[in-house]
Design an enzyme around this catalytic site. Structure first.
Site, mmCIF file in Angstrom:
data_model
loop_
_atom_site.group_PDB
_atom_site.id
_atom_site.type_symbol
_atom_site.label_atom_id
_atom_site.label_comp_id
_atom_site.label_asym_id
_atom_site.label_seq_id
_atom_site.Cartn_x
_atom_site.Cartn_y
_atom_site.Cartn_z
ATOM 1 N N ASP A 177 26.292 44.815 59.944
ATOM 2 C CA ASP A 177 26.998 43.761 60.661
ATOM 3 C C ASP A 177 28.146 44.463 61.387
ATOM 4 O O ASP A 177 28.344 45.668 61.243
ATOM 5 C CB ASP A 177 27.515 42.698 59.682
ATOM 6 C CG ASP A 177 27.640 41.331 60.363
ATOM 7 O OD1 ASP A 177 27.033 40.370 59.901
ATOM 8 O OD2 ASP A 177 28.353 41.244 61.394
ATOM 9 N N ARG A 238 16.986 34.773 67.235
ATOM 10 C CA ARG A 238 16.698 34.477 68.639
ATOM 11 C C ARG A 238 15.811 35.588 69.204
ATOM 12 O O ARG A 238 16.007 36.761 68.894
ATOM 13 C CB ARG A 238 17.992 34.416 69.462
ATOM 14 C CG ARG A 238 18.784 33.124 69.295
ATOM 15 C CD ARG A 238 18.080 31.916 69.918
ATOM 16 N NE ARG A 238 18.867 30.698 69.823
ATOM 17 C CZ ARG A 238 18.794 29.814 68.825
ATOM 18 N NH1 ARG A 238 17.953 29.990 67.826
ATOM 19 N NH2 ARG A 238 19.561 28.730 68.832
ATOM 20 N N GLU A 267 10.591 30.977 75.133
ATOM 21 C CA GLU A 267 9.809 29.975 74.387
ATOM 22 C C GLU A 267 9.534 28.766 75.269
ATOM 23 O O GLU A 267 10.414 28.361 76.017
ATOM 24 C CB GLU A 267 10.605 29.509 73.158
ATOM 25 C CG GLU A 267 10.828 30.603 72.148
ATOM 26 C CD GLU A 267 11.792 30.168 71.038
ATOM 27 O OE1 GLU A 267 12.073 28.957 70.912
ATOM 28 O OE2 GLU A 267 12.267 31.044 70.320
ATOM 29 N N HIS A 285 9.134 28.359 66.272
ATOM 30 C CA HIS A 285 10.569 28.042 66.155
ATOM 31 C C HIS A 285 10.806 26.831 65.238
ATOM 32 O O HIS A 285 11.238 25.769 65.693
ATOM 33 C CB HIS A 285 11.187 27.793 67.543
ATOM 34 C CG HIS A 285 12.684 27.909 67.527
ATOM 35 N ND1 HIS A 285 13.415 28.410 68.571
ATOM 36 C CD2 HIS A 285 13.613 27.592 66.574
ATOM 37 C CE1 HIS A 285 14.709 28.378 68.278
ATOM 38 N NE2 HIS A 285 14.854 27.883 67.054
#
Ligand code: 8YV
Length: 319
Positions: A177, A238, A267, A285
């Site tokens: 991170d 994403r 998408e 999704h």
């Protein structure tokens, strides 16, 4: 006078009931996907908009929204569909729905890991198409998850729940991170200061970072080449975080054993190459698509709107 709220998609019944009770709600009972023009038109006189990630609020759309609109209360944790800088410049309040979808999305992530590792798409297709003829010791052999190393790219709310669930499979958790987490959030996970450093430690890689210019195509050919041969990549964040061509090439070459994907670039018109890969487990999704979570997302968006119209600071303000 109740504030007027434009709701862009059909929401769960309980959420719409609360909307009707507390607001003058402009609902979308047919769940039609509105164009930018339709949103601008339907927002005339509205005080707020409650959209999903399917509606794009570009700088141009934001500039054309009626002056009456004060807030965009998203029904989503991700808000990459909103140009936050343009919203801020225009003085719009923008909120999202964090926390309430972490469990559902982490569950889906585990499903992607298992589905990819155990060749769920292939198996299901064999049974459904009556092509399952035989059994042998080498039939449909996949990868075991128990005891393996899981690398988490983006150790936010969803990443941390995924880590917790994966510990049930005795997985060793590694993560990257922007900063190392405090020990109580890390829960023994091993921090790697850069995505490149994380890759060699991943038998499984779970992508959980937010979509931003910094993470655009972060998972590219170079990063993928640093994963061990036979690794499995899953993505429930994403699509923009992944370079599709690079991922498809690595799945074709056998460098990666499999992938489990719930999100994609463009998408629902995904890169056709994915559809042809037998080692890709593909979902449409549905990370947050449980009854419990969709209700909770709606209520959270409404809590934010209630705060805005009561003159309080909404809990989940992102702009
Ligand atoms: C939602 C999501 O289905 O919350 C998000 O960011 O990607 C999904 O959980 C969708 O965004 C609803 O608008």
């Amino acid at each position: 006078m109740k504030p007027v709220v434009l709701v862009t998609r059909k929401l769960p019944d309980a959420v719409e009931a609360r909307l009707r009770r507390d607001y003058e709600a402009r609902l979308n009972p047919t769940d039609t996907l509105y164009s930018a023009e339709q949103i601008i038109e339907r927002a005339q006189g509205a005080d707020a908009i409650l959209p999903c990630h399917t509606e794009k609020f570009t700088a141009e759309v934001i500039a054309r929204l009626p002056k009456s609109v004060r807030a965009i209360a998203n029904f989503s944790v991700g808000y990459d569909h909103v140009d936050v800088a343009a919203a801020k410049a225009r003085g719009l309040v923008v909120t999202n729905t964090p926390d309430v979808l972490s469990d559902a999305t982490a569950e889906l992530t585990l499903m992607l890991m298992l589905g990819a590792a155990r060749r769920a798409s292939e198996g299901e297709r064999l049974v459904r198409t009556r092509q399952w003829k035989d059994w042998s010791p080498s039939f449909m052999v996949g990868t075991q998850m128990t005891g393996k190393r899981l690398g988490i790219l983006g150790m936010g709310r969803v990443g941390r729940v995924t880590a917790r669930r994966a510990r049930g499979f005795e997985m060793e958790i590694h993560y990257n991170d922007l900063h190392r987490l405090p020990a109580e959030l890390e829960e023994g996970a091993i921090f790697h200061p850069a995505p490149e450093d994380l890759m060699p430690h991943c038998d499984f890689l779970a992508i959980h970072c937010v979509a931003s210019p910094e993470t655009h195509k972060l998972v590219n050919a170079k990063l993928i080449s640093r994963l061990p041969k036979g690794a499995i990549v899953v993505n429930a964040s994403r699509g923009s975080v992944v370079d599709d061509d690079a991922l498809i090439a690595a799945l074709k070459s056998g460098h990666l054993a499999a992938a489990g994907l719930d999100v994609y670039n463009d998408e629902p018109d995904i890169k056709p190459g994915y559809r042809e890969l037998t080692n890709a487990f593909l979902m449409p999704h549905i990370g947050s698509a449980t009854r419990e979570t969709r209700d909770a997302m709606g209520f959270r968006a409404l809590d934010n709107l209630d705060a805005i119209f009561a003159g309080r600071q909404p809990k989940d303000r992102v702009a």
